[in-house]
Design a protein around this motif. Structure first.
Motif, short mmCIF file in Angstrom:
data_model
loop_
_atom_site.label_atom_id
_atom_site.label_comp_id
_atom_site.label_asym_id
_atom_site.label_seq_id
_atom_site.Cartn_x
_atom_site.Cartn_y
_atom_site.Cartn_z
N GLU A 100 -8.94 1.77 2.88
CA GLU A 100 -8.25 3.00 3.26
C GLU A 100 -8.64 3.37 4.69
OE1 GLU A 100 -8.72 7.63 2.08
OE2 GLU A 100 -7.98 6.36 0.44
N ASN B 182 -10.52 -2.67 -1.99
CA ASN B 182 -9.52 -1.68 -1.62
C ASN B 182 -9.88 -1.10 -0.25
OD1 ASN B 182 -7.11 -0.11 -2.75
ND2 ASN B 182 -8.43 1.54 -2.04
N THR C 177 -3.54 3.50 2.32
CA THR C 177 -4.39 2.90 1.30
C THR C 177 -3.74 1.62 0.81
OG1 THR C 177 -5.10 5.11 0.59
CG2 THR C 177 -5.54 3.29 -0.91
N GLY D 261 0.80 -1.21 0.00
CA GLY D 261 0.00 0.00 0.00
C GLY D 261 0.84 1.26 0.00
#
Length: 657
Positions: free
Chosen positions: A375, A373, A365, A332
């Motif tokens: 975050e 995904n 992230t 990330g």
């Protein structure tokens, strides 16, 4: 009818006589909004703005689902996002903070920009911006234009009803090592006419001392001159720095909904940034930013019939800086940074105040899988509000100190190429502003019918604990997205009134427990025969749990439906705008229900090589109506709403080299 027929003839000519020369941009916009924009984010580009008669950023943003405006005059409209307004929303310019000087929000932050300066307006809904302090309900970032490669120029001329003018010129030059841009804009207008055939300055009866005098009722509604410049350089192949400057001088701005008008607003902005990209496999980029701006605002009642002269000079100044960096960590990216700003505010009803805010944030992230995904981030701020000089006989309040911590978690899932799902939880904070803390406007010297106002130095920071859920479906020529939110508001700062005597109330501020909920839906569909169908709606409900009644100043359900013919060079569009009746009102603040309305807009345009022409009619059937919002947060409100504009025509000619 002759004017309407002439306009219809122009529309027909524009849409039928020029062949196709340009690629259709709407399909690209469908792809961007359907596949690239996050579900809690939106953007407004200048094509959409130039096709409208909008006079400022606030009015232009009204076409975005979830955004309304507070209208007190023909310009300087204040943005309302999901029922939140004022300092609950961050309005920035390329990431730099700008505050208006007027305690009545005459000069709102979004007011101090011209469209010719702007490339795009980015919107984040909800407390998901951790890179700036105070994004309690969302963030609006005005992204200014960058110079193009080679020599270029843009000329825009907009003229319309009420002798309105909005003209601008921009010239730019860019090479691989250096670029520069400069621009100038002028706008002015006479008072608009509402659907009842009266100018919006003709709101008061002959006995009302707030009425405009006969020699001023038809005076110019506003006049603004804006100039700006930007210079940039690329010291190395992977770095860029630029510095920008802008100055806006706005004069003679009429505010019929308030007891005073603006003699002038003078805003100066300076913004510097330096960014280096791809420093190493670990350090992705680093950016430094510094900015300074100031606003001087003078208001008075010299245009009104009231015999006692009233005036006030307010000044504000902001300077600040940021340092951000992005690091490749594992699979990330970690983005972190620090920031600081200082705001000085000198305004007559408020003790001169200096605010210092220091903050730090980190956001990580990471792709959990090919389809998911994640975050998450955290932000901490420390602020101090220090009164330095009292303008009344009251003792100088003590400084107020605040510390807040917030953060968010966001999960985006794409179970297929066409479908995207978003879920987020967040806690956003903002500290009380100087007006809420230290306002001191005694009864002495006020106009009849007005109430004294007093700040509350014991206010606590507001926290917005929000959950969001959204889904989006995008398939080539079609997209639809829907979002829902629920905000649990701890220590929400609310306007309230305290009964001093049977005939006199004191307006002040209090911390309450409250909640808001609602959602937005937007869609766009590319049909056969170069037709495009677009629709959307938004809804917000707010409730004061402490007081057991609806929150004040919450806009009602609104929606739009538009059908557009667009072959890439010519278009013709009809829009239907709708708002429901608002009956959820705050009885303690004596809010009144507002009727719903429907209006119809039509517009057309064409492009031939570097020349574009747009014409349109807003409120085609000349409806007389009001947008809901009662202005209970304005200390100089007259209690009379300003109606929306009646039928108005406009034409824009743009030329780009």
């Amino acid at each position: 009818m002759k004017v309407i027929n002439a306009a219809a003839a122009v529309l027909f000519f524009l849409c039928s006589s020029i062949p196709v020369y340009a690629e259709n941009l709407l399909l690209d916009e469908i792809v961007i909004r359907g596949q690239k924009e996050a579900l809690n984010q939106e953007s407004l580009n200048m094509r959409e703005v130039r096709e409208s008669p909008a006079r400022d950023v606030g009015e232009a943003l009204r076409q975005v689902e979830g955004i309304n405006i507070v209208r007190k005059c023909p310009i300087a409209n204040d943005v309302v996002l999901r029922g939140f307004q004022r300092d609950n929303i961050n309005v920035l310019s390329d990431g730099a903070r700008l505050h208006g000087a007027c305690p009545n929000r005459m000069d709102t932050p979004a007011f101090h920009f011209d469209f010719a300066e702007i490339e795009q307006i980015k919107i984040i809904k909800g407390p998901y911006d951790l890179t700036n302090p105070g994004s309690l309900a969302g963030m609006i970032d005005i992204v200014t234009k960058k110079p193009r490669q080679g020599l270029g120029a843009d000329l825009n001329l907009t003229h319309g009803s009420y002798n309105s003018i909005n003209d601008s010129a921009v010239v730019s030059y860019g090479t691989e090592k250096f670029d520069a841009l400069a621009g100038y804009a002028y706008k002015s207008s006479e008072p608009p006419v509402s659907g009842d055939g009266k100018t919006i300055t003709d709101l008061y009866g002959p006995a009302n001392t707030n009425r405009y005098r006969t020699d001023t009722i038809n005076s110019k509604a506003y006049e603004a001159n804006t100039s700006w410049a930007k210079v940039g350089a690329n010291p190395t192949a992977n770095s860029h720095t630029d510095i920008s400057y802008s100055y806006q001088n706005t004069e003679h701005v009429l505010y019929p909904g308030l007891t005073m008008d603006s003699t002038y607003d003078r805003a100066t902005q300076v913004n510097w940034a330096y960014e280096i990209k791809k420093l190493s496999s670990f350090l992705e980029d680093i950016k430094f930013q510094g900015y300074w701006d100031k606003v001087d605002h003078l208001m008075d009642n010299s245009l009104r019939a009231f015999t006692m002269a009233m005036s006030g000079l307010s000044k504000t100044q902001v300077y600040g800086g940021k340092a951000n960096a992005s690091f490749n960590m594992g699979t990330g990216v970690l983005k972190s940074g620090i920031d600081y700003y200082n705001r000085k505010w000198d305004a007559k009803p408020i003790p001169d105040v200096s605010i210092d805010n220091s903050g730090i944030f980190a956001v990580y992230t990471v792709p959990v899988s090919e389809k998911i995904n994640f975050e998450g981030g955290v932000r901490a701020d420390s602020a101090r509000a220090n009164p330095t000089q009292s303008h009344t006989a009251s003792a100088l309040p003590s400084p107020a100190n605040f510390s807040t911590v917030g953060g968010n978690l966001q999960l985006t899932c794409k179970p297929s190429k066409e479908i995207e799902i978003f879920a987020g939880v967040a806690k956003g904070n903002r500290t009380p502003d100087p007006e809420e803390l230290f306002m001191d406007r005694p009864l002495v010297g006020m106009m009849p019918g007005q109430q004294p106002w007093k700040g509350n130095p014991d206010l606590r920071p507001v926290s917005n604990n929000e959950a969001d859920l959204g889904a989006k479906y995008a398939l080539g020529r079609f997209y639809i997205n829907a979002t829902m939110f629920y905000s649990s508001l701890t220590d929400f700062i609310n306007v309230t009134s305290v009964q001093l005597t049977p005939a006199q109330k004191l307006m002040t501020y209090e911390n309450i427990e409250a909640y808001m909920w609602g959602g937005e839906l937007g869609s766009q569909w590319s049909l056969p025969l170069d037709l495009f169908l677009k629709g959307g709606f938004s809804y917000t409900r707010g409730y004061n749990k402490t007081g057991g009644r609806p929150l004040s100043e919450i806009p009602p359900l609104k929606g739009t439906l538009a059908l557009r013919y667009d072959n890439g060079s010519c278009f013709l569009e009809a829009d239907q705008n709708m708002a429901a009746r608002q009956t959820e009102v705050d009885s303690v603040l004596q809010e009144q229900s507002t009727d719903g309305y429907e209006t119809t807009d039509i517009k057309a345009g064409c492009a031939y090589k570097d020349l574009s022409v747009y014409v349109g009619v807003n409120n085609l059937f000349d409806k007389y109506y009001f947008s809901y919002l009662s202005y209970t947060r304005n200390i100089y409100s007259t209690g009379i709403k300003v109606p929306e504009n009646g039928r108005n025509f406009y034409i824009t000619v743009s030329y780009r080299i």
